[in-house]
Write an enzyme that holds these catalytic residues in place. Structure first.
Site, PDB file in Angstrom:
ATOM      1  N   PHE A  64       0.831  -1.201   0.000  1.00  0.00           N
ATOM      2  CA  PHE A  64       0.000   0.000   0.000  1.00  0.00           C
ATOM      3  C   PHE A  64       0.867   1.253   0.000  1.00  0.00           C
ATOM      4  CE2 PHE A  64      -2.671   2.994   2.623  1.00  0.00           C
ATOM      5  CZ  PHE A  64      -3.748   3.101   1.759  1.00  0.00           C
TER       6      PHE A  64
ATOM      7  N   SER B  90       3.483  -6.890   2.750  1.00  0.00           N
ATOM      8  CA  SER B  90       2.486  -6.072   3.417  1.00  0.00           C
ATOM      9  C   SER B  90       1.105  -6.258   2.776  1.00  0.00           C
ATOM     10  CB  SER B  90       2.936  -4.606   3.395  1.00  0.00           C
ATOM     11  OG  SER B  90       2.181  -3.822   4.279  1.00  0.00           O
ATOM     12  N   MET B  91       0.473  -5.184   2.273  1.00  0.00           N
ATOM     13  CA  MET B  91      -0.802  -5.358   1.580  1.00  0.00           C
ATOM     14  C   MET B  91      -0.645  -6.256   0.366  1.00  0.00           C
ATOM     15  SD  MET B  91      -3.247  -2.624  -0.446  1.00  0.00           S
ATOM     16  CE  MET B  91      -2.147  -2.597  -1.881  1.00  0.00           C
TER      17      MET B  91
ATOM     18  N   ASP C 293       8.555  -4.568  13.539  1.00  0.00           N
ATOM     19  CA  ASP C 293       7.833  -4.011  12.401  1.00  0.00           C
ATOM     20  C   ASP C 293       7.005  -2.846  12.926  1.00  0.00           C
ATOM     21  OD1 ASP C 293       5.939  -3.469  10.365  1.00  0.00           O
ATOM     22  OD2 ASP C 293       6.006  -5.532   9.646  1.00  0.00           O
TER      23      ASP C 293
ATOM     24  N   HIS D  63       9.790  -3.330   8.619  1.00  0.00           N
ATOM     25  CA  HIS D  63       8.653  -3.735   7.784  1.00  0.00           C
ATOM     26  C   HIS D  63       9.039  -4.080   6.341  1.00  0.00           C
ATOM     27  CE1 HIS D  63       4.549  -4.173   6.484  1.00  0.00           C
ATOM     28  NE2 HIS D  63       4.684  -3.211   5.593  1.00  0.00           N
TER      29      HIS D  63
END
Length: 259
Positions: free
Chosen positions: A25, A93-94, A194, A224
């Site tokens: 994202f 992530s996303m 993270d 992250h």
């Protein structure tokens, strides 16, 4: 609007085994480029699409939503399947959430899933305010470049459009319902530190999927965006070994057989 330097989509036509990489994202293919190039160098076909509204300026992202982002990776999956006998999906992530939905909805059309610091929920009180706040405030501060490695940086937006954050929240809810449909072999890699996605998201995903072949790897040295961090090489090696175990046409050294 021109694409930011390094944020361009990346594709490589290699062997019969393909990997679709999904970025996060407000991020771009830049965060996954070294990972994809590593796999391409070992003979795999790879695709790293640029999600709609990403890689230019946040104003362009403001008019997009999760349906647009998912449609792009779904299209790329179909293109990879046309030329590959086996296809794996991977994401950060996303992007990990996108990969999980591809797996849930495509069944045998996806042979395995690799996710790094996957997201499952928009956390905090602010999440509950999004339906109203997005009509009052356009953006909030960005989340890019959570990286421990000195000198490393992620190409991403410094602002998050609240309309998109609201759409993201809805997307996470949708995918959480679909997680039991994920049955493919799964490799999940997560950072111990993270600052964007908490460990509870990975735990939730592992508790919800129906996969029986599951491997969890803990990354001790990264934040992250681990694909650009100290543990990047480990991510590349672990994921290549994972693909090699499941794809007979990938040799012992991870190189796709030529015939």
């Amino acid at each position: 609007m021109p694409v930011l330097p390094g944020a361009e989509p990346y594709r490589h036509d290699g062997g019969e085994v393909g990997v679709l990489f999904c970025h996060g994202f407000t991020g771009s293919p830049q965060s996954l480029r070294p990972w994809a190039e590593h796999h391409a160098a070992h003979g795999l076909s790879v695709s790293v699409p640029l999600l709609p509204g990403h890689g230019t300026r946040w104003e362009d992202m403001q008019v997009t939503g999760w349906q647009d982002w998912y449609a792009e990776v779904d299209r790329e999956l179909r293109l990879l399947r046309e030329r590959c006998s086996q296809v794996f999906v991977a994401g950060l992530s996303m992007g990990g959430t996108l990969a999980l939905r591809l797996a849930a909805r495509n069944g045998t059309g996806v042979d395995g899933v690799v996710i790094v610091n996957p997201a499952n929920k928009v956390h905090g009180l602010s999440a509950y305010a999004l339906p109203v706040a997005r009509h009052l405030v356009r953006t909030t501060r960005g989340i890019a470049s959570d990286i421990a490695k000195p000198g490393a940086a992620e190409t991403g937006y410094d602002r998050v459009p609240l309309h998109c954050a609201h759409s993201l929240r809805n997307f996470f809810r949708q995918v959480d319902k679909e997680l039991p449909q994920v049955t493919q072999p799964l490799l999940l890699l997560r950072s111990t530190r993270d600052h964007v996605v908490p460990a509870v998201d990975s735990a939730r995903i592992l508790s919800r999927v129906s996969s029986t072949d599951v491997t969890e790897v803990v990354l001790e040295q990264s934040y992250h965006v681990a694909t650009l961090d100290h543990d990047a090489d480990r991510i590349f090696e672990e994921s290549l070994a994972f693909v090699g175990r499941l794809a007979p046409s990938v040799g012992k050294e991870g190189t796709a057989a030529v015939g």
